[in-house]
Design an enzyme around this catalytic site. Structure first.
Site, PDB file in Angstrom:
ATOM      1  N   HIS A 294     -15.695  30.908 -10.026  1.00  0.00           N
ATOM      2  CA  HIS A 294     -15.485  31.029 -11.467  1.00  0.00           C
ATOM      3  C   HIS A 294     -14.254  31.891 -11.729  1.00  0.00           C
ATOM      4  CE1 HIS A 294     -19.290  29.277 -12.726  1.00  0.00           C
ATOM      5  NE2 HIS A 294     -19.918  30.030 -11.835  1.00  0.00           N
TER       6      HIS A 294
ATOM      7  N   HIS B  79     -19.668  28.451  -5.079  1.00  0.00           N
ATOM      8  CA  HIS B  79     -18.641  27.849  -5.943  1.00  0.00           C
ATOM      9  C   HIS B  79     -17.980  28.994  -6.705  1.00  0.00           C
ATOM     10  CE1 HIS B  79     -22.240  28.343  -8.381  1.00  0.00           C
ATOM     11  NE2 HIS B  79     -21.399  28.576  -9.380  1.00  0.00           N
TER      12      HIS B  79
ATOM     13  N   HIS C  74     -19.695  32.630  -5.935  1.00  0.00           N
ATOM     14  CA  HIS C  74     -21.069  33.111  -5.815  1.00  0.00           C
ATOM     15  C   HIS C  74     -21.997  31.931  -5.555  1.00  0.00           C
ATOM     16  CE1 HIS C  74     -22.716  32.540 -10.217  1.00  0.00           C
ATOM     17  NE2 HIS C  74     -22.003  31.518  -9.835  1.00  0.00           N
TER      18      HIS C  74
ATOM     19  N   ASP D   4     -12.748  41.111  -7.448  1.00  0.00           N
ATOM     20  CA  ASP D   4     -11.742  40.050  -7.551  1.00  0.00           C
ATOM     21  C   ASP D   4     -11.507  39.408  -6.177  1.00  0.00           C
ATOM     22  OD1 ASP D   4      -9.881  38.433  -8.836  1.00  0.00           O
ATOM     23  OD2 ASP D   4      -8.229  39.837  -8.450  1.00  0.00           O
ATOM     24  N   HIS D   5     -11.507  38.078  -6.158  1.00  0.00           N
ATOM     25  CA  HIS D   5     -11.302  37.305  -4.926  1.00  0.00           C
ATOM     26  C   HIS D   5     -12.322  37.662  -3.845  1.00  0.00           C
ATOM     27  CE1 HIS D   5      -7.684  36.286  -7.073  1.00  0.00           C
ATOM     28  NE2 HIS D   5      -7.467  35.318  -6.212  1.00  0.00           N
TER      29      HIS D   5
ATOM     30  N   GLU E  61     -18.616  33.824 -17.851  1.00  0.00           N
ATOM     31  CA  GLU E  61     -18.631  33.145 -16.550  1.00  0.00           C
ATOM     32  C   GLU E  61     -17.766  31.885 -16.634  1.00  0.00           C
ATOM     33  OE1 GLU E  61     -22.272  32.551 -13.641  1.00  0.00           O
ATOM     34  OE2 GLU E  61     -22.176  30.962 -15.130  1.00  0.00           O
TER      35      GLU E  61
ATOM     36  N   CYS F  18     -25.624  24.990  -8.674  1.00  0.00           N
ATOM     37  CA  CYS F  18     -25.264  26.403  -8.478  1.00  0.00           C
ATOM     38  C   CYS F  18     -25.953  27.015  -7.259  1.00  0.00           C
ATOM     39  CB  CYS F  18     -25.613  27.225  -9.722  1.00  0.00           C
ATOM     40  SG  CYS F  18     -24.673  26.724 -11.157  1.00  0.00           S
TER      41      CYS F  18
HETATM   42 NI    NI Z   1     -21.745  29.779 -10.989  1.00  0.00          NI
END
Ligand code: NI
Length: 137
Positions: A43, A41, A16, A81-82, A126, A35
């Site tokens: 998580h 990036h 995200h 997911d992904h 997160e 961020c």
């Molecule tokens: Ni983040």
């Protein structure tokens, strides 16, 4: 009858970028720092879903946790997911993808999905240290 709370933990990986369209580039960088990097990036998120109910007198279960897992996988995990949360997930489009906003969006999808039980809490990790909780308040 006693009310018992049961929790299932699920996992998804996603990328995200924290960026607010209503703010200019410089302000976004000030608020979100790294961020806000343009290409995002990732998580490894953990989602804890808690429902409550009365244990069934025969089965001893509030809800079959396998069933709870399948409901969350169908309505949430399979959709996030992904993915890149900002670009790929229809129900997050136009929102800043903070853990707070993500957990709220999940709540609105899941709240009606457990007939016979009440969804009482979603907890989104997160990172192991950054956590957002929503209880429908
Ligand atoms: Ni983040």
């Amino acid at each position: 009858m006693p009310l018992v709370y049961v929790t299932r933990r699920l996992h998804f990986s996603a990328s995200h970028r924290l960026h607010c369209e209503q703010l200019d580039e410089e302000t976004n960088r000030e608020i979100y720092g790294l961020c806000n990097n343009p290409n995002g990036h990732g998580h490894n998120y953990e989602l804890e879903v808690t429902v409550r109910g009365e244990p069934d007198p025969l089965t001893g279960m509030v809800i079959d946790l396998k069933e709870l897992k399948e409901i969350v996988e169908q309505h949430i995990i399979s959709r996030v997911d992904h993915t890149h949360l900002n670009a790929d997930v229809d129900f997050l489009r136009g929102t800043v993808t903070t853990a707070e906003n993500i957990v709220l969006a999940f709540w609105h999808i899941l709240r009606e999905k457990f007939p016979g039980n009440e969804l009482v809490e979603l907890k989104l990790y997160e990172t192991p240290r950054n956590i957002a909780v929503y209880r429908g308040e």
